[in-house]
Design an enzyme around this catalytic site. Structure first.
Site, PDB file in Angstrom:
ATOM      1  N   ASP A 174      19.159 -16.004 -84.681  1.00  8.27           N
ATOM      2  CA  ASP A 174      17.694 -16.100 -84.740  1.00  8.27           C
ATOM      3  C   ASP A 174      17.063 -16.214 -83.360  1.00  8.27           C
ATOM      4  O   ASP A 174      16.014 -16.837 -83.192  1.00  8.27           O
ATOM      5  CB  ASP A 174      17.270 -17.270 -85.629  1.00  8.27           C
ATOM      6  CG  ASP A 174      17.548 -17.005 -87.100  1.00  8.27           C
ATOM      7  OD1 ASP A 174      17.697 -15.828 -87.465  1.00  8.27           O
ATOM      8  OD2 ASP A 174      17.638 -17.980 -87.873  1.00  8.27           O
ATOM      9  N   HIS A 229      44.005 -21.264 -76.679  1.00 14.94           N
ATOM     10  CA  HIS A 229      43.162 -20.207 -76.104  1.00 14.94           C
ATOM     11  C   HIS A 229      41.943 -20.784 -75.382  1.00 14.94           C
ATOM     12  O   HIS A 229      41.111 -20.042 -74.857  1.00 14.94           O
ATOM     13  CB  HIS A 229      42.719 -19.264 -77.240  1.00 14.94           C
ATOM     14  CG  HIS A 229      42.266 -17.927 -76.814  1.00 14.94           C
ATOM     15  ND1 HIS A 229      41.028 -17.415 -77.128  1.00 14.94           N
ATOM     16  CD2 HIS A 229      42.894 -16.963 -76.093  1.00 14.94           C
ATOM     17  CE1 HIS A 229      40.900 -16.199 -76.634  1.00 14.94           C
ATOM     18  NE2 HIS A 229      42.016 -15.904 -75.998  1.00 14.94           N
ATOM     19  N   HIS A 280      35.265  -8.354 -72.999  1.00 14.65           N
ATOM     20  CA  HIS A 280      36.017  -9.584 -73.217  1.00 14.65           C
ATOM     21  C   HIS A 280      35.105 -10.768 -73.534  1.00 14.65           C
ATOM     22  O   HIS A 280      35.573 -11.869 -73.790  1.00 14.65           O
ATOM     23  CB  HIS A 280      36.875  -9.896 -71.982  1.00 14.65           C
ATOM     24  CG  HIS A 280      37.995 -10.853 -72.241  1.00 14.65           C
ATOM     25  ND1 HIS A 280      37.945 -12.183 -71.883  1.00 14.65           N
ATOM     26  CD2 HIS A 280      39.196 -10.673 -72.847  1.00 14.65           C
ATOM     27  CE1 HIS A 280      39.079 -12.777 -72.237  1.00 14.65           C
ATOM     28  NE2 HIS A 280      39.847 -11.891 -72.827  1.00 14.65           N
ATOM     29  N   LYS A 285      39.300 -22.406 -72.751  1.00 17.48           N
ATOM     30  CA  LYS A 285      39.051 -22.092 -71.339  1.00 17.48           C
ATOM     31  C   LYS A 285      37.947 -23.018 -70.822  1.00 17.48           C
ATOM     32  O   LYS A 285      36.779 -22.870 -71.188  1.00 17.48           O
ATOM     33  CB  LYS A 285      38.651 -20.633 -71.170  1.00 17.48           C
ATOM     34  CG  LYS A 285      39.710 -19.645 -71.668  1.00 17.48           C
ATOM     35  CD  LYS A 285      39.164 -18.234 -71.723  1.00 17.48           C
ATOM     36  CE  LYS A 285      40.228 -17.265 -72.220  1.00 17.48           C
ATOM     37  NZ  LYS A 285      40.479 -17.415 -73.660  1.00 17.48           N
ATOM     38  N   LYS A 319      32.636 -13.338 -75.524  1.00 11.81           N
ATOM     39  CA  LYS A 319      32.641 -13.879 -76.885  1.00 11.81           C
ATOM     40  C   LYS A 319      31.355 -14.683 -77.085  1.00 11.81           C
ATOM     41  O   LYS A 319      31.199 -15.773 -76.542  1.00 11.81           O
ATOM     42  CB  LYS A 319      33.854 -14.796 -77.117  1.00 11.81           C
ATOM     43  CG  LYS A 319      35.224 -14.107 -76.913  1.00 11.81           C
ATOM     44  CD  LYS A 319      35.791 -14.395 -75.565  1.00 11.81           C
ATOM     45  CE  LYS A 319      37.269 -14.138 -75.399  1.00 11.81           C
ATOM     46  NZ  LYS A 319      37.859 -12.976 -75.952  1.00 11.81           N
ATOM     47  N   ASP A 362      34.408 -33.527 -61.850  1.00 13.45           N
ATOM     48  CA  ASP A 362      33.843 -34.885 -61.900  1.00 13.45           C
ATOM     49  C   ASP A 362      33.224 -35.221 -63.259  1.00 13.45           C
ATOM     50  O   ASP A 362      32.324 -36.070 -63.350  1.00 13.45           O
ATOM     51  CB  ASP A 362      32.806 -35.084 -60.791  1.00 13.45           C
ATOM     52  CG  ASP A 362      33.460 -35.266 -59.425  1.00 13.45           C
ATOM     53  OD1 ASP A 362      34.704 -35.295 -59.364  1.00 13.45           O
ATOM     54  OD2 ASP A 362      32.731 -35.363 -58.425  1.00 13.45           O
TER      55      ASP A 362
END
Length: 557
Positions: A460, A183, A453, A185, A455, A190
């Site tokens: 704090d 999953h 979508h 991404k 995440k 470079d």
């Protein structure tokens, strides 16, 4: 709504009922032998590239001791433009690691910049999970046959790529392996500039979806932490579960998938992915493909020029799962300490506030214990997740709703994002930021639904984790994940402002009375009102979730 997340989660929640059938099926096949492979790795001295020198000059100008800089990519245009900028600026290497790449208009535009990079001598490596490479999306695999591009598929499924359902059916005998997906991404140029976050590649992730769009968040990174991202990419790239595309199918196989009756009349020199864009896709001539570089440059917060991108320099750490988490074997033994485990450990150290954004939120017993401990110490815990109407994975909602009453009882704040229409022809910057405005209800030109979508975890108001992980047991034990952990009060404040803006403008706050009856409270002054039952969800959708619930164990969601 996008169907793939629903298929992924639903398939593996009912899969055991089909195992006997698969045992009788002749289509169950094994994966081919890999044969000899050549390992490849990141640059030995990325700081000597032009992009590396740019990072160093920016760091000197900032007069900072921190070796990594960051910028939130909170709009669809900004996220798209940043990827284009990295592909155009790369001189030596370009590495892409994704769960899904959809064959549609925005992908064709973005991957054309990748092709151009390969043509000017940049080494291009693309690592893609194999779950979604079926039907029209199989055309993305044409890139494997482009000069200068090497493409590998992680944890492949056996069987025909004509349909996802067919591939799953012929792989059910190997369900313990196929349900675990890569999953991660990452988009890295470079080994010095990179992007991590929640977005896959496709129209719905960049504000160009016709039926729905994902509200998402990425972070642009520069400096030392990108070398850690590259090392993570190398580890997956050289893993035995990463198969060269050529060992799984030929260019002729891809062409055969393209030439279905509906495509026979198409021009033979049509763009390879636009020619097979799924029905309902904007295609190659609409929305993002028509956006010029000048339009991107003028778009708010779109960092098309890396020289002009403002960066927050801060201490950072890359959290990444080991490739051994995927494939056959025992989940816990192979996974080790996971990204989600690490985040739970950090949450436990919170002293004042934990803010969570997770589109698929299925806590499970260990996470519930962490929340209970935090609340017992007086730590505020707030969660933004999807409502049933905005959730593209009803099976995940079936798991989440089991915990709502207990979470509210312990004092956890629950906010569910409202699924609201927006115009396809209007503002394309459908990341988190546009949901702060009041014009959420859509306008002339056709409405589009929104699905959360993003995440994120913010602890704090100073420590931010942004990546590919959901706060659910699938992310914790089944899928591999990656996240950037950044200690920057300024960046945390910006992300918190965006999330709290969503609370105020486009989310319900859940309450329950003494009898446990749920109430969805609209924000003060909202143009929509309170609700007493899953807001905006149809009766059919509610019945679907009821039907899925018995077949949706938490660990599969």
């Amino acid at each position: 709504m996008q169907a793939l997340s629903m298929i992924h989660r639903l398939t593996f929640s009912v899969v055991f009922a089909a195992l006997v059938v698969c045992g009788l099926a002749s289509g169950c096949t094994d994966m081919p032998n890999q044969g000899p492979r050549t390992a490849s790795y990141a640059l030995a001295a990325p700081g000597e590239t032009q992009m590396g020198r740019l990072v160093q000059s920016r760091r000197v100008a900032a007069r900072t001791h921190n070796d990594s800089g960051f910028r939130l990519l909170d709009t669809a245009d900004g996220a798209f433009a940043a990827r284009v900028a990295l592909a155009e600026a790369a001189q030596s290497t370009l590495d892409l690691q994704y769960y899904a790449i959809h064959a549609d208009g925005s992908t064709e535009v973005l991957l054309e910049t990748v092709r151009r990079a390969a043509r000017r001598g940049v080494r291009v490596r693309i690592l893609l999970d194999d779950f979604n490479t079926t039907g029209a999306n199989a055309q993305v695999l044409r890139l494997a046959f482009e000069p200068g591009v090497e493409m590998r598929l992680f944890n492949p499924l056996a069987g025909s790529r004509a349909s996802l359902a067919g591939r799953i059916f012929t792989s059910l005998y190997d369900v313990e392996r196929i349900q675990k997906r890569m999953h991660n991404k990452l988009f890295i140029a470079d080994d010095t500039w990179g992007i991590a976050g929640g977005r896959n590649l496709g129209d719905a992730y960049f504000g160009a979806g016709e039926a729905s769009n994902f509200v998402d968040m990425d972070v642009l990174a520069a400096g030392r932490v990108v070398q850690d991202m590259s090392a993570s990419f190398d580890r997956y790239w050289n893993d035995p579960l990463a198969y060269q595309v050529q060992t799984l199918l030929s260019k002729e196989d891809i062409e055969h998938l393209r030439k279905k009756p509906a495509e026979q009349a198409r021009s033979s020199d049509a763009p390879p992915m636009a020619a097979v864009a799924p029905a309902g896709s904007p295609g190659n001539a609409m929305v993002l493909p028509a956006v010029t570089e000048a339009e991107f440059a003028s778009a708010e917060r779109s960092p098309t020029d890396l020289n002009g991108v403002s960066l927050a320099w801060a201490p950072s750490l890359l959290l990444v799962d080991a490739p051994g988490k995927i494939g056959p074997g025992d989940d816990e033994a192979d996974a080790g300490e996971t990204v989600v485990d690490g985040l739970l450990g950090l949450m436990q150290k919170a002293s004042g506030d934990v803010l969570i954004v997770s589109p698929y939120f299925v806590p499970g017993a260990p996470m519930m214990k962490v929340f209970a401990d935090l609340r017992a110490r007086g730590v505020k815990v707030r969660v933004l997740t999807n409502s049933l109407a905005s959730n593209d994975a009803p099976a995940a909602h079936a798991g989440y709703r089991r915990y709502r009453h207990a979470l509210l009882a312990m004092g956890v704040e629950l906010h569910e994002m409202r699924s609201a229409g927006r115009s396809n022809s209007g503002d394309r910057r459908r990341g988190i930021r546009p949901w702060l405005g009041s014009g959420i209800g859509g306008s002339a030109g056709g409405a589009s639904l929104a699905s959360l979508h993003s995440k994120m975890v913010i602890i704090d108001r100073k420590l931010s984790a942004i990546g590919s992980m959901n706060l659910d047991l699938r992310s914790e034990r089944k899928n591999s994940e990656v996240a950037l952990l950044i200690r920057s009060p300024a960046l945390a404040a910006e992300a918190t402002m965006l999330i709290e803006g969503t609370f105020v403008h486009n989310a319900y706050t859940l309450e329950q009375d003494a009898h446990g009856t749920l109430l969805w409270r609209a924000p003060p002054g909202a143009t929509y009102g309170d609700e007493t039952s899953e807001p905006a969800a149809s009766m059919m959708l509610k019945l679907l979730v009821d039907a899925l619930s018995p077949f949706a164990p938490d660990a599969m969601l």
